[in-house]
Each structure stands twice: as C-alpha cells, then as structure tokens.
Design a protein around this motif. Structure first.
Motif, PDB file in Angstrom:
ATOM      1  N   ARG A 157       0.815  -1.211   0.000  1.00 27.10           N
ATOM      2  CA  ARG A 157       0.000   0.000   0.000  1.00 27.10           C
ATOM      3  C   ARG A 157       0.852   1.266   0.000  1.00 27.10           C
ATOM      4  O   ARG A 157       0.561   2.223  -0.727  1.00 27.10           O
ATOM      5  CB  ARG A 157      -0.931   0.005   1.211  1.00 27.10           C
ATOM      6  CG  ARG A 157      -1.837   1.231   1.275  1.00 27.10           C
ATOM      7  CD  ARG A 157      -2.718   1.209   2.525  1.00 27.10           C
ATOM      8  NE  ARG A 157      -3.561   2.384   2.571  1.00 27.10           N
ATOM      9  CZ  ARG A 157      -3.159   3.575   3.028  1.00 27.10           C
ATOM     10  NH1 ARG A 157      -1.927   3.706   3.494  1.00 27.10           N
ATOM     11  NH2 ARG A 157      -3.987   4.600   3.032  1.00 27.10           N
ATOM     12  N   GLU A 158       1.919   1.296   0.792  1.00 24.23           N
ATOM     13  CA  GLU A 158       2.698   2.528   0.907  1.00 24.23           C
ATOM     14  C   GLU A 158       3.326   2.921  -0.437  1.00 24.23           C
ATOM     15  O   GLU A 158       3.483   4.105  -0.742  1.00 24.23           O
ATOM     16  CB  GLU A 158       3.770   2.408   1.993  1.00 24.23           C
ATOM     17  CG  GLU A 158       4.884   1.389   1.715  1.00 24.23           C
ATOM     18  CD  GLU A 158       4.544  -0.009   2.204  1.00 24.23           C
ATOM     19  OE1 GLU A 158       5.478  -0.835   2.313  1.00 24.23           O
ATOM     20  OE2 GLU A 158       3.354  -0.274   2.488  1.00 24.23           O
ATOM     21  N   LEU A 159       3.665   1.916  -1.238  1.00 25.50           N
ATOM     22  CA  LEU A 159       4.244   2.215  -2.546  1.00 25.50           C
ATOM     23  C   LEU A 159       3.191   2.745  -3.511  1.00 25.50           C
ATOM     24  O   LEU A 159       3.454   3.682  -4.276  1.00 25.50           O
ATOM     25  CB  LEU A 159       4.912   0.974  -3.133  1.00 25.50           C
ATOM     26  CG  LEU A 159       6.306   0.657  -2.600  1.00 25.50           C
ATOM     27  CD1 LEU A 159       6.806  -0.659  -3.177  1.00 25.50           C
ATOM     28  CD2 LEU A 159       7.279   1.779  -2.943  1.00 25.50           C
TER      29      LEU A 159
ATOM     30  N   PHE B 128       3.432   6.296  -5.405  1.00 27.79           N
ATOM     31  CA  PHE B 128       3.490   6.438  -6.861  1.00 27.79           C
ATOM     32  C   PHE B 128       2.159   6.903  -7.453  1.00 27.79           C
ATOM     33  O   PHE B 128       2.132   7.710  -8.369  1.00 27.79           O
ATOM     34  CB  PHE B 128       3.913   5.111  -7.496  1.00 27.79           C
ATOM     35  CG  PHE B 128       5.377   4.855  -7.421  1.00 27.79           C
ATOM     36  CD1 PHE B 128       6.200   5.106  -8.506  1.00 27.79           C
ATOM     37  CD2 PHE B 128       5.963   4.365  -6.261  1.00 27.79           C
ATOM     38  CE1 PHE B 128       7.571   4.883  -8.446  1.00 27.79           C
ATOM     39  CE2 PHE B 128       7.326   4.135  -6.182  1.00 27.79           C
ATOM     40  CZ  PHE B 128       8.130   4.393  -7.277  1.00 27.79           C
ATOM     41  N   GLY B 129       1.073   6.373  -6.943  1.00 26.49           N
ATOM     42  CA  GLY B 129      -0.252   6.759  -7.402  1.00 26.49           C
ATOM     43  C   GLY B 129      -0.523   6.389  -8.851  1.00 26.49           C
ATOM     44  O   GLY B 129       0.323   5.846  -9.560  1.00 26.49           O
TER      45      GLY B 129
ATOM     46  N   GLU C 238      -2.652   3.779 -17.632  1.00 27.09           N
ATOM     47  CA  GLU C 238      -2.194   4.129 -16.280  1.00 27.09           C
ATOM     48  C   GLU C 238      -1.523   2.953 -15.583  1.00 27.09           C
ATOM     49  O   GLU C 238      -0.628   3.144 -14.738  1.00 27.09           O
ATOM     50  CB  GLU C 238      -3.362   4.666 -15.445  1.00 27.09           C
ATOM     51  CG  GLU C 238      -4.307   3.623 -14.856  1.00 27.09           C
ATOM     52  CD  GLU C 238      -5.094   2.860 -15.897  1.00 27.09           C
ATOM     53  OE1 GLU C 238      -5.356   1.660 -15.670  1.00 27.09           O
ATOM     54  OE2 GLU C 238      -5.462   3.465 -16.924  1.00 27.09           O
ATOM     55  N   ASP C 239      -1.912   1.716 -15.940  1.00 22.31           N
ATOM     56  CA  ASP C 239      -1.309   0.552 -15.296  1.00 22.31           C
ATOM     57  C   ASP C 239       0.112   0.323 -15.793  1.00 22.31           C
ATOM     58  O   ASP C 239       1.023   0.046 -15.004  1.00 22.31           O
ATOM     59  CB  ASP C 239      -2.173  -0.692 -15.509  1.00 22.31           C
ATOM     60  CG  ASP C 239      -2.531  -0.933 -16.970  1.00 22.31           C
ATOM     61  OD1 ASP C 239      -2.267  -0.063 -17.825  1.00 22.31           O
ATOM     62  OD2 ASP C 239      -3.087  -2.012 -17.259  1.00 22.31           O
ATOM     63  N   TYR C 240       0.319   0.462 -17.099  1.00 20.33           N
ATOM     64  CA  TYR C 240       1.658   0.317 -17.675  1.00 20.33           C
ATOM     65  C   TYR C 240       2.575   1.424 -17.163  1.00 20.33           C
ATOM     66  O   TYR C 240       3.736   1.192 -16.815  1.00 20.33           O
ATOM     67  CB  TYR C 240       1.542   0.356 -19.192  1.00 20.33           C
ATOM     68  CG  TYR C 240       2.740  -0.161 -19.964  1.00 20.33           C
ATOM     69  CD1 TYR C 240       3.717  -0.965 -19.374  1.00 20.33           C
ATOM     70  CD2 TYR C 240       2.877   0.131 -21.321  1.00 20.33           C
ATOM     71  CE1 TYR C 240       4.787  -1.442 -20.097  1.00 20.33           C
ATOM     72  CE2 TYR C 240       3.945  -0.343 -22.057  1.00 20.33           C
ATOM     73  CZ  TYR C 240       4.902  -1.117 -21.442  1.00 20.33           C
ATOM     74  OH  TYR C 240       5.965  -1.589 -22.171  1.00 20.33           O
ATOM     75  N   ASP C 241       2.048   2.635 -17.102  1.00 15.85           N
ATOM     76  CA  ASP C 241       2.792   3.776 -16.582  1.00 15.85           C
ATOM     77  C   ASP C 241       3.258   3.507 -15.149  1.00 15.85           C
ATOM     78  O   ASP C 241       4.413   3.768 -14.793  1.00 15.85           O
ATOM     79  CB  ASP C 241       1.904   5.015 -16.644  1.00 15.85           C
ATOM     80  CG  ASP C 241       2.537   6.246 -16.039  1.00 15.85           C
ATOM     81  OD1 ASP C 241       3.311   6.923 -16.734  1.00 15.85           O
ATOM     82  OD2 ASP C 241       2.255   6.542 -14.853  1.00 15.85           O
TER      83      ASP C 241
ATOM     84  N   LEU D 232       3.723   0.567 -13.655  1.00 21.43           N
ATOM     85  CA  LEU D 232       4.735  -0.484 -13.626  1.00 21.43           C
ATOM     86  C   LEU D 232       6.085   0.040 -14.081  1.00 21.43           C
ATOM     87  O   LEU D 232       7.122  -0.235 -13.447  1.00 21.43           O
ATOM     88  CB  LEU D 232       4.307  -1.666 -14.497  1.00 21.43           C
ATOM     89  CG  LEU D 232       5.299  -2.826 -14.463  1.00 21.43           C
ATOM     90  CD1 LEU D 232       5.200  -3.593 -13.149  1.00 21.43           C
ATOM     91  CD2 LEU D 232       5.104  -3.761 -15.642  1.00 21.43           C
ATOM     92  N   LEU D 233       6.126   0.794 -15.170  1.00 12.67           N
ATOM     93  CA  LEU D 233       7.401   1.311 -15.665  1.00 12.67           C
ATOM     94  C   LEU D 233       8.029   2.289 -14.690  1.00 12.67           C
ATOM     95  O   LEU D 233       9.259   2.337 -14.545  1.00 12.67           O
ATOM     96  CB  LEU D 233       7.210   1.956 -17.038  1.00 12.67           C
ATOM     97  CG  LEU D 233       6.878   0.981 -18.179  1.00 12.67           C
ATOM     98  CD1 LEU D 233       6.684   1.736 -19.490  1.00 12.67           C
ATOM     99  CD2 LEU D 233       7.950  -0.093 -18.336  1.00 12.67           C
ATOM    100  N   ARG D 234       7.217   3.059 -13.978  1.00  9.59           N
ATOM    101  CA  ARG D 234       7.775   3.952 -12.950  1.00  9.59           C
ATOM    102  C   ARG D 234       8.368   3.153 -11.795  1.00  9.59           C
ATOM    103  O   ARG D 234       9.429   3.506 -11.255  1.00  9.59           O
ATOM    104  CB  ARG D 234       6.700   4.911 -12.456  1.00  9.59           C
ATOM    105  CG  ARG D 234       6.390   6.036 -13.429  1.00  9.59           C
ATOM    106  CD  ARG D 234       5.427   7.050 -12.858  1.00  9.59           C
ATOM    107  NE  ARG D 234       4.079   6.531 -12.731  1.00  9.59           N
ATOM    108  CZ  ARG D 234       3.301   6.686 -11.670  1.00  9.59           C
ATOM    109  NH1 ARG D 234       3.747   7.328 -10.594  1.00  9.59           N
ATOM    110  NH2 ARG D 234       2.078   6.204 -11.654  1.00  9.59           N
ATOM    111  N   LEU D 235       7.684   2.093 -11.385  1.00 12.25           N
ATOM    112  CA  LEU D 235       8.226   1.247 -10.321  1.00 12.25           C
ATOM    113  C   LEU D 235       9.570   0.655 -10.732  1.00 12.25           C
ATOM    114  O   LEU D 235      10.549   0.697  -9.970  1.00 12.25           O
ATOM    115  CB  LEU D 235       7.247   0.121  -9.994  1.00 12.25           C
ATOM    116  CG  LEU D 235       5.981   0.495  -9.214  1.00 12.25           C
ATOM    117  CD1 LEU D 235       4.985  -0.663  -9.246  1.00 12.25           C
ATOM    118  CD2 LEU D 235       6.316   0.860  -7.769  1.00 12.25           C
ATOM    119  N   LEU D 236       9.632   0.104 -11.929  1.00 14.55           N
ATOM    120  CA  LEU D 236      10.869  -0.517 -12.397  1.00 14.55           C
ATOM    121  C   LEU D 236      11.976   0.517 -12.572  1.00 14.55           C
ATOM    122  O   LEU D 236      13.145   0.244 -12.257  1.00 14.55           O
ATOM    123  CB  LEU D 236      10.619  -1.264 -13.710  1.00 14.55           C
ATOM    124  CG  LEU D 236       9.660  -2.455 -13.629  1.00 14.55           C
ATOM    125  CD1 LEU D 236       9.435  -3.052 -15.019  1.00 14.55           C
ATOM    126  CD2 LEU D 236      10.181  -3.529 -12.674  1.00 14.55           C
TER     127      LEU D 236
END
Length: 334
Positions: free
Chosen positions: A167-169, A173-174, A182-185, A187-191
């Motif tokens: 949850r904190e992540l 990132f939101g 928005e889902d791909y965005d 994931l790519l930000r996390l990576l």
C-alpha cells in the motif's frame, strides 16, 4: 479490524459481470480483506448491485463518484483503502479462490518485492483469436522478477487486474493520466526506480476478453498509446544521455517505435536487418547493417524491436554470444 488486503475494484456500467466478480472476492481463502468498489458514475444497475453485496457482507465498501474515468476512479478508491496490500481487480474478471492468499504469501516471504502479479486465463475461450492466445502464452511465460524487467518494453508484463502491491508504494506512486495506460505507466515507474516486481506463477485470475472492454474502446489503451509510453520511458532511462541508438528490426514494429522515439529526440544511427535488399542502404539517414557487424559498430544502446517471442529469443541469444548484456547494452521493445 483493519484488513490485510484491500481489493481495489473500479466499475462503470458493469452490471452484467459485477455479481460473479464480487462473488469471486467473497470466496477467497484469505478472509482478511476489504473490497473498495468505486462506481464511476454508472448509468445502469451497477450501484444497486454493489450495494446489495455490501448489505450482506460489510467487507464491501461502496464509493460513488461522477464519471471521471479509470485513473480518477482508482485514485479515489486508493484513498479509501486500509490494507497493507492492495490487490487490483476489474469488475468483469474473476479471482481464483487462492489468489489473495498466494500473493500475500509471496509478498510476506520476500520483503524486497514491491508487488506481484500472477498468471491469467483469458475467457471466454471460444472468442479468442490467435493473437490473444499468443499474448496469453507470452504473459504466462513470465515467471520471475528478472523476466518482468526484461519483458517490460515488449508489452506490460503484468496483467494489471492481477497486481498486488504494498500500500505505501501505491500511495507514493499513485495513478496518473498521461494519455496512455495508467497501469503500464505505474509499472514502468516502479521498475525505473529499481523496485522489484515478481510473479506468482499460477493462473489466479480469469481475465475476461470482450468487445466492450475499456482497453479495446478507449484511445488511451490503443497500440499507439502503448508505444508512446514505451518510447517516453526508454528515452528517459535506457536512452538517457544519448541522442543516437542502434535499432534492430525495421518491420512494422520497428518503424512504429522509431517514430515514437524520434518524437522524444532519439534517432537511430544504424538499423540492424537481415533483409538483403536493405543491407548497405540507409533508412532516414541510418545505415543498414547485418547482425554480424554489431561488434564493430561504435558502442551505443541497442533497441531490439521485433515482433514474436521466438525471433526475440534468437536475437537475445545472438547478442549474449557477442558479449552484450540485456538491460545494460540492449533492450527488447516490441
């Protein structure tokens, strides 16, 4: 009692599929959940269906908003989630009864994981063409943190309705609306920030494929939008600090990515190709060379833009044999 998992489920005009979706949440073997259903201004019986579920099980929380779109609905729902982990779910899909338990188990067993997805089964099967079946095989072949990262620019390597994230992540990132998925965005930000995203290698989500699915009707999920997303992240990270790169592949996939990267200020210095009619020519100022010339080229980032898992596997093997390292020296981006 504070729930362990918050299931974040946006819904818009989902009355025909919402009942079985919510039933699949209710039958989870991991019972410490809440389900935040965000009704995004539906005009059908979605609110009534959701409220009926909440009337018989207080773990369902219903949030109603004007119709503002998926990213806004997710942000609204996220603000109401209380669990340590957030599991995404769509209103037309079905969870395997062990989905939450197995994904929680993976995250609790490895504190280095930011999130996990799982394998999927597309349905109804009778309506699946060759392209969707091939996509399902590719997605379900991804089974580790390493494969998620290596495949990240081919397509989104985690089906978003299968994602469970700390949850904190997700709060950090939101979700954002940049005109692409928005889902791909996310994931790519996390990576890009170095977070590790894993896979529970079991089919724990039945992923409904139907003509009215938002990914098939909204321009933000069109192929051109996916390509724009890939190009923006490639330019900002793998190709950061350079204006030129080498491009392997100039079929439809490679041409499309070249145009998208050009819009980000990146241009190919060389095009690697096997077509004998192209070798020795130039394409938009880029010299066309054969693969065996790669070791003699000035060292630049190499983008492999070739459709098909089989050809990409062969190219990966060839580049590795040349001493190049995936994600450092080259990346696959279909």
């Amino acid at each position: 009692m504070t729930p362990l998992v918050s299931v974040l489920l946006p819904a818009f005009d989902a009355e025909p599929t919402l009942v079985p979706a919510l039933q699949s949440v209710r039958r989870q073997t991991e019972a410490r959940w809440e389900c935040v259903v965000v009704d995004d201004g539906s005009e059908d019986g979605t609110p009534r269906t959701a409220e009926a579920a909440a009337a018989t099980d207080d773990r369902f929380l219903i949030v109603r908003t004007p119709h503002r779109g998926l990213a806004a609905a997710l942000a609204t729902g996220l603000a109401r989630c209380r669990g340590r982990f957030i599991a995404r779910m769509d209103a037309d899909d079905l969870m395997h009864r062990e989905r939450l338990a197995r994904q929680v188990g993976a995250l609790e067993a490895d504190a280095s994981l930011a999130a996990v997805g799982c394998h999927v089964r597309l349905f109804p099967r009778a309506q699946l063409g060759r392209g969707w079946r091939s996509y399902e095989r590719w997605l379900n072949a991804i089974d580790s943190v390493e494969r998620v990262r290596a495949e990240a620019f081919v397509e989104c390597p985690v089906a978003h309705p299968s994602l469970m994230i700390r949850r904190e992540l997700l709060v950090e990132f939101g979700y954002r609306d940049r005109g692409w998925p928005e889902d791909y965005d996310l994931l790519l930000r996390l990576l890009a920030r170095g977070h590790r995203v894993g896979i529970v290698a079991r089919r724990l989500l039945a992923w409904r494929n139907h003509p009215a699915r938002i990914s098939l009707t909204d321009a933000r999920y069109a192929p051109a939008s996916f390509t724009a997303c890939k190009a923006a992240f490639l330019a900002a990270h793998f190709l950061a600090g350079v204006e030129e790169y080498d491009l392997w592949g100039y079929g439809a996939t490679g041409r499309t990515l070249r145009r998208a990267l050009l819009a980000e200020g990146k241009r190919p210095a060389h095009v690697v190709d096997l077509h004998p009619g192209r070798l020795g020519q130039t394409i938009h100022g880029a010299a066309v060379v054969a693969p065996d010339e790669i070791p003699r080229l000035p060292r630049r980032p190499l983008v492999v833009s070739v459709a098909g898992a089989g050809p990409r596997r062969q190219i990966r093997d060839a580049l590795t044999a040349m001493g190049l390292r995936e994600l450092d020296d080259f990346v696959c981006a279909a």
